[in-house]
Each structure stands twice: as structure tokens, then as C-alpha cells.
Design an enzyme around this catalytic site. Sequence first.
Site, PDB file in Angstrom:
ATOM      1  N   ARG A 104      39.892  36.792   7.244  1.00  0.00           N
ATOM      2  CA  ARG A 104      40.601  37.144   9.191  1.00  0.00           C
ATOM      3  C   ARG A 104      39.765  38.636   9.404  1.00  0.00           C
ATOM      4  NH1 ARG A 104      46.078  35.640  12.693  1.00  0.00           N
ATOM      5  NH2 ARG A 104      44.775  33.657  12.175  1.00  0.00           N
ATOM      6  N   HIS A 131      38.204  29.261  14.817  1.00  0.00           N
ATOM      7  CA  HIS A 131      39.647  29.595  14.259  1.00  0.00           C
ATOM      8  C   HIS A 131      40.092  28.333  13.654  1.00  0.00           C
ATOM      9  CE1 HIS A 131      43.444  30.346  12.762  1.00  0.00           C
ATOM     10  NE2 HIS A 131      44.210  30.733  14.457  1.00  0.00           N
ATOM     11  N   CYS A 259      48.215  27.708  19.957  1.00  0.00           N
ATOM     12  CA  CYS A 259      48.566  28.020  18.549  1.00  0.00           C
ATOM     13  C   CYS A 259      49.675  29.368  18.488  1.00  0.00           C
ATOM     14  CB  CYS A 259      46.737  28.813  17.514  1.00  0.00           C
ATOM     15  SG  CYS A 259      46.843  30.177  19.203  1.00  0.00           S
ATOM     16  N   ARG A 287      49.700  23.015  10.507  1.00  0.00           N
ATOM     17  CA  ARG A 287      49.302  24.599   9.365  1.00  0.00           C
ATOM     18  C   ARG A 287      49.377  24.444   7.670  1.00  0.00           C
ATOM     19  NH1 ARG A 287      47.291  29.405  12.598  1.00  0.00           N
ATOM     20  NH2 ARG A 287      45.934  29.388   9.850  1.00  0.00           N
TER      21      ARG A 287
HETATM   22  N1  NVA Z   1      43.150  34.097  20.243  1.00  0.00           N
HETATM   23  C1  NVA Z   1      44.034  34.982  19.375  1.00  0.00           C
HETATM   24  C2  NVA Z   1      44.797  33.050  18.662  1.00  0.00           C
HETATM   25  C3  NVA Z   1      46.062  33.713  17.544  1.00  0.00           C
HETATM   26  C4  NVA Z   1      46.191  32.792  16.226  1.00  0.00           C
HETATM   27  C5  NVA Z   1      43.488  35.870  18.457  1.00  0.00           C
HETATM   28  O1  NVA Z   1      42.786  35.602  18.174  1.00  0.00           O
HETATM   29  O2  NVA Z   1      43.982  37.057  18.723  1.00  0.00           O
HETATM   30  N1   CP Z   2      47.615  30.654  14.785  1.00  0.00           N
HETATM   31  C1   CP Z   2      48.005  31.718  13.920  1.00  0.00           C
HETATM   32  O1   CP Z   2      46.746  31.890  13.417  1.00  0.00           O
HETATM   33  O2   CP Z   2      49.261  32.570  13.731  1.00  0.00           O
HETATM   34  P1   CP Z   2      49.534  33.965  13.168  1.00  0.00           P
HETATM   35  O3   CP Z   2      48.282  35.138  14.180  1.00  0.00           O
HETATM   36  O4   CP Z   2      49.874  33.813  12.829  1.00  0.00           O
HETATM   37  O5   CP Z   2      48.065  33.738  11.440  1.00  0.00           O
END
Ligand code: NVA
Ligand code: CP
Length: 300
Positions: A104, A131, A259, A287
Amino acid sequence: MSVRHFLSLIDLTSEELDQLLTRAMTLKARHKMGKNAPILSGKTLAMLFEKNSTRTRVSFEAGMAQLGGSAIFLSPENTHQSRGEPIEDSVQVLSSMVDAIMVRTYAHETLERYAEGSSVPVINGLTDRLHPCQLLADLLTWREHRSEFKGARFAFIGDGNNMCRSYINASWQCGFELRIATPPEYAPEDDWLSLAPGQVRWGEDPMWAAAEADLVITDVWASMGQEDEHRDRMETFQPYQVNAELMKHANADALFMHCLPAHRGEEVTAEVIDGPQSVVWQEAENRLHAQKALLEFLLH
Ligand code: NVA
Ligand code: CP
């Protein structure tokens, strides 16, 4: 054979994606019956998080454990990444020790550098661009409710961000119509909007996007890394809030997805996210099941 990575939904063929969702349903049913098989016995997943996470970390870690394997949590602070070890060196070492690596990170190019240097599958656990793991869960959730993608209309309302681009990929893969409504300056880039001509359309008006939609999706207005823009974005995005009034434009049986984490009173009202059309808890749980199918696919 070259190693398979999962950096984007379109790293899978449509057939592979379809089979993966079917397999996720089987693994979910087995899990509910207490019948997880140790199909990843002896396998290890390294998880490198440069950003916070609740769902992604826990679903990968629990998923590996349930399938007989294990996962290692890594962050820049507790590795040599923060002390300047090149990605290329780190990934060469990691991939000599583990069976897959989840990353990530911020720039998608960083993820690509991991993939280029890795001898084991690299999984996109979220970048600023995409994502895809979340989309596996969203598509699985849709399938559990409606089964068919073709003929359905999805509406993505809010920021043209990593989730929005991932939905564009999903539209291309699965054949549903996708209407996107964002403020013009936050629209997805033209090359993304032209990925699935005729299927993906952008407009400024959230009511146009929501009209007769079967699924309404939103996401935070300021993603991780955009905290400094939060105040400005709150003003610009206000007309894009998913609330009961907007949901009236969608079909009466439309579903709502997010999400998570969500900000009630910003991109979505409590009435909608906690209401009867919302499937966000099922989406979050999925998930786990979708990623178990992904891990099995990549590690076998
Ligand atoms: N668009 C958000 C998704 C979090 C799961 C982010 O990148 O922070
Ligand atoms: N939706 C999602 O990816 O959540 P987290 O940021 O908690 O992993």
C-alpha cells in the site's frame, strides 16, 4: 513462466475475474461452515503499508491465517525503507523469503518498481491511482445481490480518485454501464474516461449520474495524503453528497456501497449509509473472502 502480479483489475482476464468471484463465494461458504482448508499452508505474505489501514491489513492477515499461511506486517518506520534502502534492494530480499508481497503506497509507479524487482506476486493494496482489491469485494457483493453485471447501471459520485478509476476498470471488465459525477476539476483523466467508450460516461451533475442507477457508490472527498486539501474539498464537493434526496433518483431497489472508512455528514449521510439500501458491511467483509480467492489464484 513470468510471475503474475495484481496491480490492477485488468491484470486478470474477464474470465479469470469471473472465476475468482465464483471461487470467493465458495471460500466464503466454507468459512461460514467452519471448513477452511489449509490450501496456503507454509506460504507467507509480506504486507508493506506506507499508509494506514484497517480492512486491508486485517483481511489479508486473517485470510492468510485461515488458509494455513501467515502474514508479516511491515511499515517504513520499522524497516530500512525509512533509512533509504532502495526499493529494488528491499524487494529482491523480500521476494527471496516470502511467497507474495502486498504493497500500500502513494505513487503507483512505486508499486510498479516493487513488481519489476519481485520474483513473487505483488498485490496492490491501494495506490493513489487504483484500489483493485476493493473492487474484488465490491463486485462480489454485487454478485451476491444481483448476479448479472451486463445491463446494470452503476453511479460513482464524488472524487475521480483511486476508487473511481478502479470502477472504470471494472466496467471495462464486467460490462456494466458506469456514470461518473464529479466536480470538473476532480474528474478522472481523459485516458481513463475513454477506456470503455459508450460504457463509461462522465458528467458534472450528480442527479444525472444517479438517475435509474442500480448501484450508487461514493468514497471520501479527501483521500489519504490529501489531508491538507480537506477544507477546500469539503466546499467543492458539497453538491455531491449521497443523501436520501439523491438516492430518490436511483432505482427504488438500488444498492449503496462505500469502501470505508466513511465520513457521515460529508460524502454520505448517516441516513443512507446506515439505511436499508446500504450493503457496506457485507462489502467490507467480502474483502476477506475475495482476497482469499486472489491469494489462492496467485500462489498456486
Ligand atoms: N480513496 C481512499 C480510499 C481508502 C480505502 C483513499 O485513498 O484514501
Ligand atoms: N477500504 C479499505 O481499503 O480500507 P482500509 O483503508 O481500512 O484498508
